[in-house]
Scaffold this active site. Structure first.
Site, PDB file in Angstrom:
ATOM      1  N   GLU A   1       0.830  -1.200   0.000  1.00 49.42           N
ATOM      2  CA  GLU A   1       0.000   0.000   0.000  1.00 49.42           C
ATOM      3  C   GLU A   1       0.867   1.254   0.000  1.00 49.42           C
ATOM      4  O   GLU A   1       1.741   1.429   0.838  1.00 49.42           O
ATOM      5  CB  GLU A   1      -0.930   0.002   1.211  1.00 49.42           C
ATOM      6  CG  GLU A   1      -1.921   1.157   1.213  1.00 49.42           C
ATOM      7  CD  GLU A   1      -3.079   0.943   2.180  1.00 49.42           C
ATOM      8  OE1 GLU A   1      -3.892   1.863   2.327  1.00 49.42           O
ATOM      9  OE2 GLU A   1      -3.161  -0.157   2.759  1.00 49.42           O
ATOM     10  N   GLY A   2       0.612   2.143  -0.944  1.00 50.34           N
ATOM     11  CA  GLY A   2       1.379   3.369  -1.101  1.00 50.34           C
ATOM     12  C   GLY A   2       2.349   3.320  -2.262  1.00 50.34           C
ATOM     13  O   GLY A   2       2.666   4.358  -2.856  1.00 50.34           O
TER      14      GLY A   2
END
Length: 670
Positions: free
Chosen positions: A588-589
Site C-alpha cells: 500500500e502506497g
C-alpha cells in the site's frame, strides 16, 4: 517498537566494563521490562558469585519481571519469539547462556542449530529487545579444551546475534562505542511542538546515536554539515560482487515520539504527544475535539473546471490528456488556481499497525515489522520509489488492534488519541511545506479490517470485498482467506446492534491504523493538503471520515484501485474515480508513488504549454527570425513605422517632405 533507528540491540563489553548498566539504562523508560536471566545459580558456597547476582537483582525496578532460562537454553529463543510489539525484553547475558548450552547435562546437542535458532528469533523479533554479552575476542586463546570451546561458541554466538540485530554497541571502561550504529534518521527542521528525531543523546540514554555513523551498504554515507536533513546516498553491492553506482535514499523521517498504547489499557490517552493539542486552527488551540459534522475547508469550486476547460485550448497535437484531466482539475481545485503547478514537496506516511486474531490469518509473523524496519533503513519498494520521486518517508507506529471478532479492536479513548495523532502528523507535514501526502500502510490484517469497515459503512458483503490471500511463495491461500472471512463475519455479528458512528466503527472494527489514517485525512483537509490514497487502509479511512467531515473525500485522489475489490467499492461510494489500472501489488502506497511521475507530467504540460495559435496564442518561438523577402523593400516594419514606405521618385527631388518645409521645396524663397 522502533526507537531512534533500532529495536534490537546487542551490547558487548568486558568484565566490569559497565555493559549491563548501559543496557539497563536503555530500557529504563519502559513501563515494564521482561528481564531474562541466563546464568545458572552456581555453587551455593561461592559467595562472590552470589553477590554478583544479588547486585544485578537489586538494580532492577519493581515493575520488571524476571524469567530464568538456565534450565533450558532453547527457551531463550522461545521467549524472544513470544514477545509482542509493545514488550521490552532485556537478556543478560549470552555468556551465561553459552555456559549452560555447553554444560554436559545438555549434551549431546546441536549447539550450532541452537545458536541459529536464537539469531533467527532475534531477527524476527517484534519486541524492543536488548541483549548483553561478554566480548571474548580480545583475550588470549585459552589453554584448556573447555576454555577454547567456550570462547569459540560465545564468539560464534556474538557474530550471529550481531548480524541479526539492528545495532551493536561496545562498552569499554564505561565508555560506549557503536560498532553497528542505529540507522540514521533524517528529518525536517523542527516545527513548533515537534522534536527533531535525529539528535545526539546523552551517553547511556535511550537512543544515543554516534556523532559520525559508519558507512556501508544501506547506511547514510554523507550529509553536509549545513544540511543535516538532506537525503543521503548509499552503495549496495550486487549479488555478483560488482561495484554498483550509489543510489539515492529517501529522506526518512521519524515522528515526534509518542507512547503507543497497548490494547486493553485504558486511561493512557491523556499523556504524551497523543493527547497534546495541535495549533493549526483556532478551534484546536484549547484542545482538538474530533466529532461528527465538523466544518472543514472545501477545494475551490471554480478553478477546477476552469483548469479543465483551459486544457482544450492548449497547443497539443492530439486530443489532450485523457483521464489525466482529472488530475489537473483536482490540483487546480486544491491549489486554488486555474494553472496548477506540479507537486514538489511530497511526504509518504507509512502507518504500521497490526491486527491480531483471524484478520491476520495467513500473514507471516513479524513480516510487517520487517517491512517497517526496511522502510526506515531506506530499502524496499516503497523507499526506493519515494527516493525516485524526491519524497520524504515517515514511518509511524500505530497501536496494535485486538481481535475484533472477540471484542473491540481498540478502546474508545485510544481511538480518540489515534485520531488526534494522525491529525497532528498532517499538521506537521503542512508546517514543513509539504504539498502532497501519500497515505501508505503495512500492517498485518489490514485488508480484512478494511473489509469489515466497508461492510459496516456501505453494507457490503465481506466475501465480495475481501481480496485473496497470497503467501510469501506467491501462492493463493484459500484456507487463510476463509479464516479472515469468518473473523469479519463474527465481528459484524458481534456489533450488529452497535451504533454505526465513526468513533464506534473505529473502536469496534477499525483499530489503530485506520483510526490514525482517518486523523491524517481530517488534518490534511483542515490544512488544505491533498492526499493520494492507495489501498484498503486509506480508502477505509475515507469511508469513516464521511461521518466526521464530508469535505475530506474531496481532498483525496485515487491513482489506482490495485485490483482490490474493497478499494473499488470504496472508491465508488466516495466518488473517487481511479485514474489507472496498473494492477501493481508492491504494498500500500507504492502504486501511488509509481504513478506520481505521470501525474506530475500532466500538471507540467498543463502549466507550461501555450494556447494554440489559432485560438489567439502568442508567437511560438521568440527566437524565430522571418526570412528576407525576395523582392525589394524592408523585411520587417517597426511598431512606430508606417505600413507603407514611399518608393524613391524617378526624377530629382527628395523622396519625403519635412513638417516645417514648404510645399514646393525645390523653389528658392524670395
Amino acid at each position: 517498537m522502533s526507537v531512534d533507528g533500532w529495536h534490537t540491540l546487542l551490547v558487548l563489553g568486558g568484565i566490569r566494563s559497565g555493559k549491563s548498566e548501559f543496557a539497563e539504562s536503555l530500557v529504563a523508560d519502559a513501563p515494564t521490562v521482561r528481564y531474562v536471566a541466563t546464568a545458572p545459580a552456581g555453587d551455593p558456597e561461592d559467595t562472590e558469585w552470589a553477590g554478583r547476582l544479588a547486585a544485578h537483582r537489586a538494580r532492577r525496578p519493581g515493575s520488571w519481571t524476571t524469567e530464568e532460562t538456565a534450565a533450558d537454553p532453547g527457551r531463550l529463543a522461545e521467549l524472544i519469539t513470544a514477545a509482542g510489539r509493545h514488550d521490552t525484553v532485556l537478556v543478560d547475558d549470552l555468556g551465561g547462556w553459552v555456559t549452560v548450552l555447553l554444560d554436559p547435562a545438555h549434551q549431546p546437542a546441536d549447539d550450532t542449530a541452537t545458536v541459529a535458532e536464537l539469531a533467527a528469533a532475534v531477527r524476527a523479533s517484534q519486541a524492543r529487545l536488548v541483549l548483553v554479552s561478554p566480548e571474548v575476542g580480545l583475550s588470549l586463546v585459552p589453554t584448556t579444551p573447555l576454555g577454547r570451546a567456550f570462547t569459540d561458541a560465545l564468539g560464534a554466538t556474538n557474530r550471529a546475534v550481531a548480524d541479526a540485530c539492528d545495532a551493536v554497541a561496545l562498552v569499554v571502561a564505561g565508555q560506549t562505542a557503536w560498532l553497528k550504529p542505529p540507522t540514521p534518521a533524517a528529518t525536517t527542521p523542527a516545527t513548533p511542538g515537534s522534536t527533531p528525531a535525529a539528535r545526539p543523546a546523552a551517553p547511556g540514554s535511550l537512543g544515543a546515536t554516534p556523532a559520525e555513523p559508519a558507512t556501508g551498504p544501506g547506511t547514510a554515507e554523507s550529509r553536509p554539515a549545513d544540511r543535516p536533513w538532506a537525503p543521503s546516498t548509499a552503495s549496495t553491492p550486487d549479488p555478483g560482487g560488482r561495484a554498483v553506482p550509489d543510489v539515492a535514499l529517501p529522506e526518512v523521517l521519524t515522528p515526534t515520539a509518542a507512547p503507543v498504547p497497548t490494547p486493553g489499557q485504558g486511561g493512557t490517552s491523556g499523556a504524551g504527544d497523543w493527547a497534546a493539542p495541535t495549533m493549526a486552527l483556532p478551534m484546536i488551540a484549547t484542545g482538538l475535539v474530533i466529532q461528527p459534522g465538523m466544518e472543514l475547508p472545501m477545494p475551490d469550486d471554480y478553478t477546477g473546471p476552469q483548469a479543465v476547460d483551459r486544457l482544450a485550448t492548449l497547443d497539443v497535437p492530439g486530443a489532450g490528456l485523457g483521464v489525466l484531466e482529472q488530475v489537473v482539475g483536482f490540483a487546480a481545485a486544491t491549489q486554488g488556481t486555474a494553472t496548477p503547478r506540479p507537486w514538489d514537496a511530497v511526504r509518504v506516511l507509512l502507518l504500521h499497525g497490526d491486527h491480531d486474531g483471524g484478520a491476520s490469518a495467513g500473514a507471516a509473523p513479524g513480516e510487517s515489522a520487517r517491512r517497517a524496519r526496511q522502510a526506515r533503513a531506506g530499502r524496499g519498494a516503497l523507499a526506493r520509489l519515494a527516493a525516485e520521486n524526491g519524497a520524504s518517508l515517515q514511518v509511524v507506529e500505530a497501536p496494535t488492534s485486538a481481535p475484533f471478532e472477540d471484542g473491540p479492536a481498540l478502546p474508545a479513548d485510544q481511538v480518540e488519541a489515534a485520531l488526534r495523532y494522525g491529525w497532528r502528523l498532517a499538521e506537521q507535514a503542512a508546517d514543513a511545506g509539504v504539498q502532497l501526502l501519500v497515505l501508505a500502510a503495512c500492517g498485518a490484517g489490514a485488508e480484512a479490517t478494511a473489509a469489515a469497515v466497508l461492510a459496516a459503512t456501505a453494507g457490503a458483503e465481506p466475501p465480495a470485498v475481501l481480496g485473496r490471500v497470497v503467501n510469501e511463495q506467491g501462492e493463493i491461500d484459500d484456507a487463510a482467506w476463509m479464516v479472515r472471512c469468518a473473523a469479519v463475519r463474527d465481528a459484524l455479528h458481534r456489533t450488529r446492534r452497535s451504533p454505526r458512528e465513526a468513533h464506534d466503527i473505529l473502536s469496534e472494527l477499525g483499530g489503530g491504523d485506520i483510526a490514525m489514517a482517518t486523523g491524517v485525512l481530517l488534518g490534511a483537509t483542515a490544512r488544505r493538503v491533498p492526499v493520494l490514497l492507495d489501498g484498503p487502509v486509506g480508502t477505509a479511512a475515507g469511508m469513516v471520515s464521511r461521518d466526521l467531515a464530508g469535505q475530506a473525500r474531496h481532498w483525496c485522489l485515487l491513482p489506482d484501485h490495485g485490483g482490490r475489490p474493497g478499494v473499488r467499492l470504496a472508491a465508488d461510494v466516495l466518488g473517487l474515480t481511479p485514474l489507472l489500472d496498473l494492477r501493481l501489488d508492491l504494498g500500500e502506497g507504492a502504486t501511488a508513488l509509481a504513478a506520481l511521475p505521470l501525474l506530475r507530467s500532466a500538471l507540467t504540460l498543463a502549466a507550461t504549454l501555450p494556447v494554440h495559435p489559432s485560438l489567439g496564442g502568442g508567437a511560438e518561438d521568440e527566437s524565430f527570425a522571418e526570412p528576407e523577402p525576395a523582392g525589394p523593400g524592408p523585411a520587417t516594419t517597426g511598431a512606430d513605422e508606417p505600413d507603407f514606405a514611399e518608393p524613391e521618385p524617378a526624377g530629382p527631388g527628395p523622396a519625403t517632405t519635412g513638417a516645417d518645409e514648404p510645399v514646393f521645396p525645390g523653389r528658392r524663397a524670395d
